[in-house]
Write a protein that holds these residues in place. Structure first.
Motif, PDB file in Angstrom:
ATOM      1  N   ARG A  10       0.838  -1.198   0.000  1.00  0.00           N
ATOM      2  CA  ARG A  10       0.000   0.000   0.000  1.00  0.00           C
ATOM      3  C   ARG A  10       0.873   1.248   0.000  1.00  0.00           C
ATOM      4  N   LEU A  11       0.617   2.102  -0.984  1.00  0.00           N
ATOM      5  CA  LEU A  11       1.391   3.327  -1.170  1.00  0.00           C
ATOM      6  C   LEU A  11       0.609   4.556  -0.729  1.00  0.00           C
ATOM      7  N   ALA A  12       1.340   5.558  -0.315  1.00  0.00           N
ATOM      8  CA  ALA A  12       0.797   6.900  -0.132  1.00  0.00           C
ATOM      9  C   ALA A  12       1.526   7.787  -1.138  1.00  0.00           C
ATOM     10  N   VAL A  13       0.775   8.610  -1.849  1.00  0.00           N
ATOM     11  CA  VAL A  13       1.337   9.431  -2.922  1.00  0.00           C
ATOM     12  C   VAL A  13       1.050  10.904  -2.641  1.00  0.00           C
ATOM     13  N   LEU A  14       2.097  11.709  -2.643  1.00  0.00           N
ATOM     14  CA  LEU A  14       1.982  13.149  -2.426  1.00  0.00           C
ATOM     15  C   LEU A  14       2.552  13.887  -3.623  1.00  0.00           C
ATOM     16  N   THR A  15       1.725  14.716  -4.241  1.00  0.00           N
ATOM     17  CA  THR A  15       2.195  15.602  -5.306  1.00  0.00           C
ATOM     18  C   THR A  15       2.431  16.974  -4.689  1.00  0.00           C
ATOM     19  N   VAL A  16       3.618  17.509  -4.915  1.00  0.00           N
ATOM     20  CA  VAL A  16       3.989  18.822  -4.396  1.00  0.00           C
ATOM     21  C   VAL A  16       3.984  19.792  -5.563  1.00  0.00           C
ATOM     22  N   SER A  17       3.078  20.770  -5.519  1.00  0.00           N
ATOM     23  CA  SER A  17       2.968  21.742  -6.606  1.00  0.00           C
ATOM     24  C   SER A  17       2.159  22.937  -6.141  1.00  0.00           C
ATOM     25  N   ASP A  18       2.560  24.103  -6.597  1.00  0.00           N
ATOM     26  CA  ASP A  18       1.791  25.316  -6.312  1.00  0.00           C
ATOM     27  C   ASP A  18       0.645  25.504  -7.298  1.00  0.00           C
ATOM     28  N   ALA A  35       1.226   2.035 -10.376  1.00  0.00           N
ATOM     29  CA  ALA A  35       1.111   1.231  -9.155  1.00  0.00           C
ATOM     30  C   ALA A  35      -0.017   0.215  -9.292  1.00  0.00           C
ATOM     31  N   ALA A  36      -1.164   0.670  -9.758  1.00  0.00           N
ATOM     32  CA  ALA A  36      -2.305  -0.238  -9.933  1.00  0.00           C
ATOM     33  C   ALA A  36      -1.962  -1.338 -10.919  1.00  0.00           C
ATOM     34  N   GLY A  37      -1.288  -0.988 -11.997  1.00  0.00           N
ATOM     35  CA  GLY A  37      -0.895  -1.971 -12.998  1.00  0.00           C
ATOM     36  C   GLY A  37       0.065  -3.020 -12.456  1.00  0.00           C
ATOM     37  N   ALA A  38       0.795  -2.669 -11.415  1.00  0.00           N
ATOM     38  CA  ALA A  38       1.745  -3.601 -10.789  1.00  0.00           C
ATOM     39  C   ALA A  38       1.132  -4.322  -9.591  1.00  0.00           C
ATOM     40  N   ILE A  42      -3.321   1.757  -3.241  1.00  0.00           N
ATOM     41  CA  ILE A  42      -3.131   3.169  -2.874  1.00  0.00           C
ATOM     42  C   ILE A  42      -3.894   3.424  -1.580  1.00  0.00           C
ATOM     43  N   ALA A  43      -3.163   3.748  -0.539  1.00  0.00           N
ATOM     44  CA  ALA A  43      -3.771   4.032   0.757  1.00  0.00           C
ATOM     45  C   ALA A  43      -4.143   5.508   0.877  1.00  0.00           C
ATOM     46  N   GLU A  44      -3.315   6.369   0.292  1.00  0.00           N
ATOM     47  CA  GLU A  44      -3.523   7.815   0.376  1.00  0.00           C
ATOM     48  C   GLU A  44      -3.033   8.467  -0.909  1.00  0.00           C
ATOM     49  N   TYR A  45      -3.682   9.563  -1.271  1.00  0.00           N
ATOM     50  CA  TYR A  45      -3.217  10.378  -2.403  1.00  0.00           C
ATOM     51  C   TYR A  45      -3.681  11.801  -2.129  1.00  0.00           C
ATOM     52  N   THR A  46      -2.732  12.725  -2.108  1.00  0.00           N
ATOM     53  CA  THR A  46      -3.085  14.119  -1.881  1.00  0.00           C
ATOM     54  C   THR A  46      -2.060  15.030  -2.544  1.00  0.00           C
ATOM     55  N   LEU A  47      -2.394  16.310  -2.588  1.00  0.00           N
ATOM     56  CA  LEU A  47      -1.508  17.338  -3.115  1.00  0.00           C
ATOM     57  C   LEU A  47      -1.275  18.380  -2.040  1.00  0.00           C
ATOM     58  N   CYS A  48      -0.133  19.034  -2.110  1.00  0.00           N
ATOM     59  CA  CYS A  48       0.106  20.204  -1.265  1.00  0.00           C
ATOM     60  C   CYS A  48       1.035  21.156  -2.004  1.00  0.00           C
ATOM     61  N   THR A  49       1.074  22.382  -1.539  1.00  0.00           N
ATOM     62  CA  THR A  49       1.929  23.385  -2.164  1.00  0.00           C
ATOM     63  C   THR A  49       3.391  23.151  -1.790  1.00  0.00           C
ATOM     64  N   ASP A  50       4.266  23.888  -2.438  1.00  0.00           N
ATOM     65  CA  ASP A  50       5.704  23.794  -2.163  1.00  0.00           C
ATOM     66  C   ASP A  50       6.009  24.483  -0.835  1.00  0.00           C
ATOM     67  N   ASP A  51       5.528  23.895   0.235  1.00  0.00           N
ATOM     68  CA  ASP A  51       5.694  24.437   1.579  1.00  0.00           C
ATOM     69  C   ASP A  51       6.331  23.353   2.440  1.00  0.00           C
ATOM     70  N   ALA A  52       7.552  23.595   2.913  1.00  0.00           N
ATOM     71  CA  ALA A  52       8.313  22.564   3.622  1.00  0.00           C
ATOM     72  C   ALA A  52       7.564  22.024   4.836  1.00  0.00           C
ATOM     73  N   GLU A  53       6.930  22.893   5.609  1.00  0.00           N
ATOM     74  CA  GLU A  53       6.206  22.427   6.804  1.00  0.00           C
ATOM     75  C   GLU A  53       5.040  21.531   6.435  1.00  0.00           C
ATOM     76  N   ALA A  54       4.297  21.890   5.391  1.00  0.00           N
ATOM     77  CA  ALA A  54       3.154  21.078   4.964  1.00  0.00           C
ATOM     78  C   ALA A  54       3.628  19.716   4.451  1.00  0.00           C
ATOM     79  N   ILE A  55       4.667  19.716   3.632  1.00  0.00           N
ATOM     80  CA  ILE A  55       5.205  18.466   3.089  1.00  0.00           C
ATOM     81  C   ILE A  55       5.659  17.563   4.235  1.00  0.00           C
ATOM     82  N   HIS A  56       6.454  18.119   5.138  1.00  0.00           N
ATOM     83  CA  HIS A  56       6.979  17.354   6.270  1.00  0.00           C
ATOM     84  C   HIS A  56       5.841  16.779   7.110  1.00  0.00           C
ATOM     85  N   SER A  57       4.845  17.586   7.375  1.00  0.00           N
ATOM     86  CA  SER A  57       3.718  17.154   8.202  1.00  0.00           C
ATOM     87  C   SER A  57       2.950  15.998   7.573  1.00  0.00           C
ATOM     88  N   ILE A  58       2.686  16.080   6.280  1.00  0.00           N
ATOM     89  CA  ILE A  58       1.944  15.006   5.593  1.00  0.00           C
ATOM     90  C   ILE A  58       2.747  13.712   5.617  1.00  0.00           C
TER      91      ILE A  58
END
Length: 165
Positions: A10-18, A35-38, A42-58
């Motif tokens: 089970r993967l968690a996927v984070l896209t970092v983008s403004d 991932a699905a093809g393999a 997928i346990a989690e999938y979310t996006l966040c901005t290019d913010d170090a604190e937000a990325i670290h927290s997730i």
């Protein structure tokens, strides 16, 4: 199926983008598709901005969740001022998998990027029994990282992290 991981890793996927949304996130969607093809879940999938604190927290939060075996981030790995994913995630590594970044840059150089590959700060590491992969934001980079390194090795990496059980 891999012993110790049930029907799927089970993967968690984070896209970092403004600028991206789930609808426009081609790289994150590419990870989900590959991932699905393999046969990976997928346990989690979310996006966040290019913010170090937000990325670290997730990512730190996902490290605490038992239903996640590996974390993949995409985006924020270049050298621009806003590229802070590696700085946000690296402190969470207990061990860095140096060969991942080295091989990723080599494959990028050899396949089509050329010397621009030196600008990539793709990286991987471990935390407890979880693997963390930090990928660039382009769809091509995600495809290369998934097909050439992550998918062929993820079961072996997770086996190594959990064989002490």
């Amino acid at each position: 199926m891999h012993e110790g991981f049930g029907p799927a890793i089970r993967l968690a996927v984070l896209t970092v983008s403004d600028t991206r949304t789930k609808e426009t996130d081609k790289s994150g969607q590419r990870i989900l598709e590959l991932a699905a093809g393999a046969g990976l879940g997928i346990a989690e999938y979310t996006l966040c901005t290019d913010d170090a604190e937000a990325i670290h927290s997730i990512v730190a939060g996902w490290l605490l969740k038992p239903g996640i075996d590996a974390i993949l981030t995409t985006g924020g790995t270049g050298i621009a001022r806003r590229d802070v994913t590696l700085e946000a995630v690296r402190p969470l590594f207990e061990k860095e998998i140096d060969g991942f970044g080295e091989l990723f840059r080599y494959l990028s150089f050899a396949e089509d990027i050329g010397t621009k590959a030196v600008l990539s700060r793709a990286a991987a590491g471990t935390s407890g029994e979880k693997a963390i992969f930090v990928l660039p934001g382009s769809t091509g980079a995600v495809t290369l990282g998934m097909n050439r390194i992550i998918l062929p090795e993820i079961r072996h990496i997770l086996h190594e992290l959990t064989k002490h059980r």
